[in-house]
Design a protein around this motif. Sequence first.
Motif, PDB file in Angstrom:
ATOM      1  N   PHE A 108       0.842  -1.196   0.000  1.00  0.00           N
ATOM      2  CA  PHE A 108       0.000   0.000   0.000  1.00  0.00           C
ATOM      3  C   PHE A 108       0.875   1.243   0.000  1.00  0.00           C
ATOM      4  N   VAL A 109       0.551   2.172  -0.894  1.00  0.00           N
ATOM      5  CA  VAL A 109       1.230   3.471  -0.927  1.00  0.00           C
ATOM      6  C   VAL A 109       0.250   4.558  -0.498  1.00  0.00           C
ATOM      7  N   ALA A 110      -0.783   4.779  -1.311  1.00  0.00           N
ATOM      8  CA  ALA A 110      -1.832   5.756  -0.991  1.00  0.00           C
ATOM      9  C   ALA A 110      -2.881   5.688  -2.085  1.00  0.00           C
ATOM     10  N   PRO A 111      -4.153   5.968  -1.778  1.00  0.00           N
ATOM     11  CA  PRO A 111      -5.165   6.015  -2.833  1.00  0.00           C
ATOM     12  C   PRO A 111      -4.767   7.012  -3.915  1.00  0.00           C
ATOM     13  N   GLY A 112      -4.978   6.629  -5.159  1.00  0.00           N
ATOM     14  CA  GLY A 112      -4.606   7.474  -6.284  1.00  0.00           C
ATOM     15  C   GLY A 112      -3.272   7.122  -6.896  1.00  0.00           C
ATOM     16  N   VAL A 113      -2.603   6.074  -6.387  1.00  0.00           N
ATOM     17  CA  VAL A 113      -1.300   5.720  -6.959  1.00  0.00           C
ATOM     18  C   VAL A 113      -1.507   5.371  -8.428  1.00  0.00           C
ATOM     19  N   ASN A 114      -0.720   5.995  -9.295  1.00  0.00           N
ATOM     20  CA  ASN A 114      -1.036   5.945 -10.727  1.00  0.00           C
ATOM     21  C   ASN A 114       0.199   5.678 -11.587  1.00  0.00           C
ATOM     22  N   PRO A 115       0.985   6.680 -11.994  1.00  0.00           N
ATOM     23  CA  PRO A 115       2.119   6.376 -12.865  1.00  0.00           C
ATOM     24  C   PRO A 115       3.212   5.637 -12.097  1.00  0.00           C
ATOM     25  N   ILE A 116       3.936   4.782 -12.816  1.00  0.00           N
ATOM     26  CA  ILE A 116       4.990   3.980 -12.203  1.00  0.00           C
ATOM     27  C   ILE A 116       6.116   3.808 -13.211  1.00  0.00           C
ATOM     28  N   THR A 117       7.361   3.924 -12.745  1.00  0.00           N
ATOM     29  CA  THR A 117       8.493   3.781 -13.643  1.00  0.00           C
ATOM     30  C   THR A 117       9.754   3.436 -12.862  1.00  0.00           C
TER      31      THR A 117
END
Length: 546
Positions: A115-124
């Motif tokens: 878990f990071v936070a709600p809304g976690v979106n782009p990843i690279t």
Amino acid sequence: MHRLFAFVLAGTVLLGASSPAHAKRPVLAEGSPLHGTNGINVGPDGRLYVASFLGNEIAIVNRKSGAIVDRLDASDGIDGPDDLTFGPDGSLYWTSLIPGNVVRHAPSGEITEQFVAPGVNPITFSDTGRLFVALDFFGDGLYEVDPELSAPPRHIASNLGFLNGMDWGPDGRLYGPIWTQGRVISIDVDSCTGAVDPEVECDLQTVADGFFIPAAAKFDALGRLHVADQNGEVVRIDIETGEKEVIAELTPGLDNLAFDPQGNLYVSSASDGFIVRIKPNGQTHTIMPGGMIMPGGVAVTTEGCGESVYVADLSSLRTFDGDTGAPLGVERAFLGQSDFHGPATVSADGSNLILTAWFSSVVQIYDPATATVLETYSNFVSPLNAVRFQGDIVVAELGAGPGAARVVRRTGGGSLVTLAPMTVPSGLAVSGGDLWAADWATGQILQVAAGGVTLSPPLVVADGLDQPEGMAVDLDGTLLVVEVGKRRLLRVDPSTGDTWVVKKHLKVGLEAVTGTVPTYALSGVAVGPSGTIYVSGDKDNVLYRF
């Protein structure tokens, strides 16, 4: 996740749905093979991996033919995936937008999540093997994540303005678009202190601006930055000068980008679900067609001697010829506005239409002739459906919290009057002074009003249905109900409660993503003046004609 925008601009992508060879076939129009295409990347196996947030899956696609060769779904830990990437060891990582998790699928098959936070979106990944994610829409920030998903995420910056699809530049800086500001930035991630103002507390630079809504930024092997703008433009940027060059104009609603080893660029679409390949010489080719991505409510109007069928497709409002299935239009004029993120249902209101959007809690009166929003009502919480009844608007409102769901009437004076408490209100149907409502959770069809008089309590017309959704009154006065749980269309006699099966094996019942509403697309049904019945099939992105 990506909101969706503007009327059709141009190009190389076929909009809408393909027409069937014969108008009498049950499937009148077909949409995209996927429920929107979001994050996209080329895997170690040379195939395209495509996240579909609405479809709750990751599709594995032959990048030459566009054929889907495999799918990862809930059994693989998928839950509303938005973006994805591959680690140095070949592990597949993706973000689950609403739950806020980063998930890793190792080559061994082991699945882990953090878990990071709600809304976690782009990843690279950086070139040195560091993993970064950012938050959009449900949060706003940048984090570094342990690739093993063991050590706690490290918060880097807040209040960026929604940093979206991002990539590492040849200079070792992180590049990405700022969704709300129309610009592309670069960040020295090690310069940030995690404080409130990233402009002050980070080495943050604007690379280029003047975009509509930039959604993703990716580098090619030559170190050239490319940006997908939601207005349909794919733009190449010289990061030294900020000079921009439009290399392709596609359909609005673009989402993400990926390069293959040969320098081909692949572009995904949140709103149409297509994948377009752009060759190094600039030639474009659609390898996966676009169209409906999540058809919900259906409405019919007459145009001359023919019928026009409107389909609420969550990202857009689509119109089809009721006889041939030919696409007549795709309207997204309201998309991109902060108060409306696309219709989930549509109902006829004379020459106008009534649209509902549960995501943004908005009901609108829309004039399709002029593509104009005439009225907007934002005092509903998760409206799931709406119809005109005796001059007023009646809404199936999910509400906030237990006991809040109801069928509610908005009077001409603006007051809200509860007509019936519900568990999960879904379909609504009107005939003169009679009003019926379906309850998705209890399986009941209720008559809420008779002869213009509200019934208290409502009369149970039919019971024991399995997730009833869209509902309409047929020309003979019987009710047509899409029973999603059993994938069929029912006919109910409201005077006796007798029920018949009209059609079986409908492709309905797309499973809702965690954190969304139970009815999700709300498979719709409508009857034209000719007596033709139209039903949306959200699971396969089709429109039926019976």
